[in-house]
Enzyme design. Structure first.
Site, short mmCIF file in Angstrom:
data_model
loop_
_atom_site.label_atom_id
_atom_site.label_comp_id
_atom_site.label_asym_id
_atom_site.label_seq_id
_atom_site.Cartn_x
_atom_site.Cartn_y
_atom_site.Cartn_z
N HIS A 13 7.77 1.30 0.96
CA HIS A 13 8.97 1.92 1.57
C HIS A 13 10.05 0.85 1.69
CE1 HIS A 13 10.85 4.89 4.55
NE2 HIS A 13 11.72 3.89 4.40
N HIS A 15 14.46 -0.13 1.24
CA HIS A 15 15.87 0.18 0.96
C HIS A 15 16.48 -1.00 0.24
CE1 HIS A 15 15.91 3.71 3.65
NE2 HIS A 15 14.99 3.02 4.29
N LYS A 99 11.77 12.29 -1.14
CA LYS A 99 11.91 11.90 0.27
C LYS A 99 12.62 12.98 1.07
CE LYS A 99 11.97 9.18 3.91
NZ LYS A 99 12.59 7.90 4.12
N HIS A 136 10.59 11.33 6.57
CA HIS A 136 11.13 10.65 7.74
C HIS A 136 10.79 11.57 8.90
CE1 HIS A 136 14.06 8.04 9.94
NE2 HIS A 136 13.94 9.06 10.76
N HIS A 174 6.86 5.10 8.07
CA HIS A 174 7.15 4.26 9.26
C HIS A 174 6.74 4.92 10.57
CE1 HIS A 174 10.68 6.80 9.01
NE2 HIS A 174 11.26 6.07 8.08
N ASP A 247 10.15 -0.75 5.20
CA ASP A 247 11.41 -0.11 5.61
C ASP A 247 12.51 -1.16 5.78
OD1 ASP A 247 13.08 2.02 6.12
OD2 ASP A 247 12.52 2.20 8.23
O1 DOR Z 1 16.30 2.14 10.58
C1 DOR Z 1 16.44 2.77 9.54
N1 DOR Z 1 17.28 2.38 8.56
N2 DOR Z 1 15.73 3.91 9.37
C2 DOR Z 1 15.93 4.72 8.34
O2 DOR Z 1 15.30 5.73 8.28
C3 DOR Z 1 16.97 4.41 7.32
C4 DOR Z 1 17.27 3.00 7.27
C5 DOR Z 1 18.53 2.66 6.50
O3 DOR Z 1 18.71 3.20 5.41
O4 DOR Z 1 19.31 1.83 6.97
ZN ZN Z 2 13.52 3.85 5.43
#
Ligand code: DOR
Ligand code: ZN
Length: 346
Positions: A13, A15, A99, A136, A174, A247
């Protein structure tokens, strides 16, 4: 034990964003992990296979020369995702999951799902084609307390969804509560969960007691100490349906240290080291490889990695900040902290 060698891990997971930020954060992940499940919450979101393939190319182009790293792509589910889009995703070997963001739950979730009932055909197609759904797991609304969002999601969304689609494979992303950990541990084979380093290391007091610390703010939000303990127990239990998902979510320092600060902890620059810290403190380094390198591939029906990484016991200090491009900087999770396990560079 002063050294541990494990099969190269994967991050289930992550970003990565796009453009300049992508170029700055990707090398940290690629140095540690062989693969990562890449979140689709760009602006605009990655909702089609063509968009996922184009994003995948941008990620590969942003890799430092000579780095081997495989981005595992995902699509962003919306109220309008069709069964045809799902069929195209299932047929594309670089797309691995879809997702579900409840609309309004988190960063870039505006295009997310307003009512799961709207997604029934897409979910039925995923069930039929065995394409996993990543959730999520938060219910949002004016009547939902921030700290109850995960519980409410389990009862009001996830249980009915699992009943309606009994063959659908689901990753509860998460997880943050003892209840969710118990739900996964006692749940069916088709249900798994990722656990982040921040939810294993910190509770809400770290974020809120003695001053508000925005770099601990992520969604789902940090919970109680007893929840952290339950997550730690789950992660280090050897249970095959808990696995690593950082995450890691980059936001600039200016966007975090702000009157309306963004949610997300950036951990990519020390991800496996942070997990090693947690497992070592629990006396369970022997179970790090399962959590980081074996359970995820088994759930996703992918081969395990053939090469390995070595961590050595040696103190090093996490930087206070790192460059993010365009004059911006980013504060890593645990900035300024001394970690006791260091990734060995060959
Ligand atoms: O804290 C987070 N940041 N939770 C999420 O679900 C998305 C993520 C983000 O993309 O910044
Ligand atoms: Zn995330």
């Amino acid at each position: 034990m002063d050294q541990i060698t494990i099969r190269r891990p994967d991050d289930w997971h992550l970003h990565l964003r796009d453009g300049d930020v992508l170029r700055h954060v990707l090398p940290f992940t690629a140095r540690r992990f062989a693969r990562a499940i890449v979140m689709p919450n760009l602006v605009p979101p990655v909702t089609t296979v063509d968009q996922a393939l184009a994003y995948r190319r941008r990620i590969l182009e942003a890799l430092p020369p000579g780095t081997a790293f495989e981005p595992l792509m995902t699509l962003y589910l919306t109220d309008r995702t069709t069964a045809e889009t799902i069929a195209a995703a299932a047929a594309e070997e670089s797309v691995h999951a879809v997702k579900l963001y409840p609309a309004g739950a988190t960063t870039n979730s505006d295009a997310g799902v307003t009512d799961i009932a709207h997604c029934d055909q897409a979910l039925a197609a995923m069930e039929e084609l065995d394409l996993p759904l990543l959730v999520h797991g938060e219910t949002v609304g004016d009547d939902v307390d921030m700290f109850d969002r995960e519980h409410r999601f389990i009862d009001e969304r996830l249980l009915p969804l699992m009943d309606r689609h009994p063959g659908l494979r689901i990753v509860f992303e998460h997880i943050t509560t003892a209840r969710a950990a118990e739900f996964i541990a006692s749940g069916p084979q088709r249900l798994a969960a990722t656990i982040t380093p921040q939810h294993l290391l910190f509770n809400r007091n770290h974020m809120l007691a003695g001053g508000i610390r925005p770099h601990y703010y992520c969604l789902p939000i940090l919970k109680r100490e007893r929840d952290r303990e339950a997550l730690l127990e789950a992660a280090t239990s050897g249970h095959p349906r808990f696995f690593l998902g950082t995450d890691s979510a980059p936001h600039s320092r200016a966007d975090k240290e702000n009157a309306c600060g963004c949610a997300g902890c950036f951990s990519a620059c020390a991800a496996i080291e942070l997990y090693a810290e947690v497992f070592a403190a629990a006396g369970r380094l022997d179970r790090l490889e399962g959590f980081a390198s074996l359970h995820g591939p088994a759930f996703y029906h992918l081969p395990v990695n053939q090469d390995s990484i070595t961590l050595t016991r040696s103190g090093w200090c996490l930087p206070d900040a790192l460059p993010l491009g365009d004059g911006q900087s980013i504060v890593p999770l645990g900035a300024g902290r001394t970690l006791h396990w260091q990734l060995h560079t060959h």
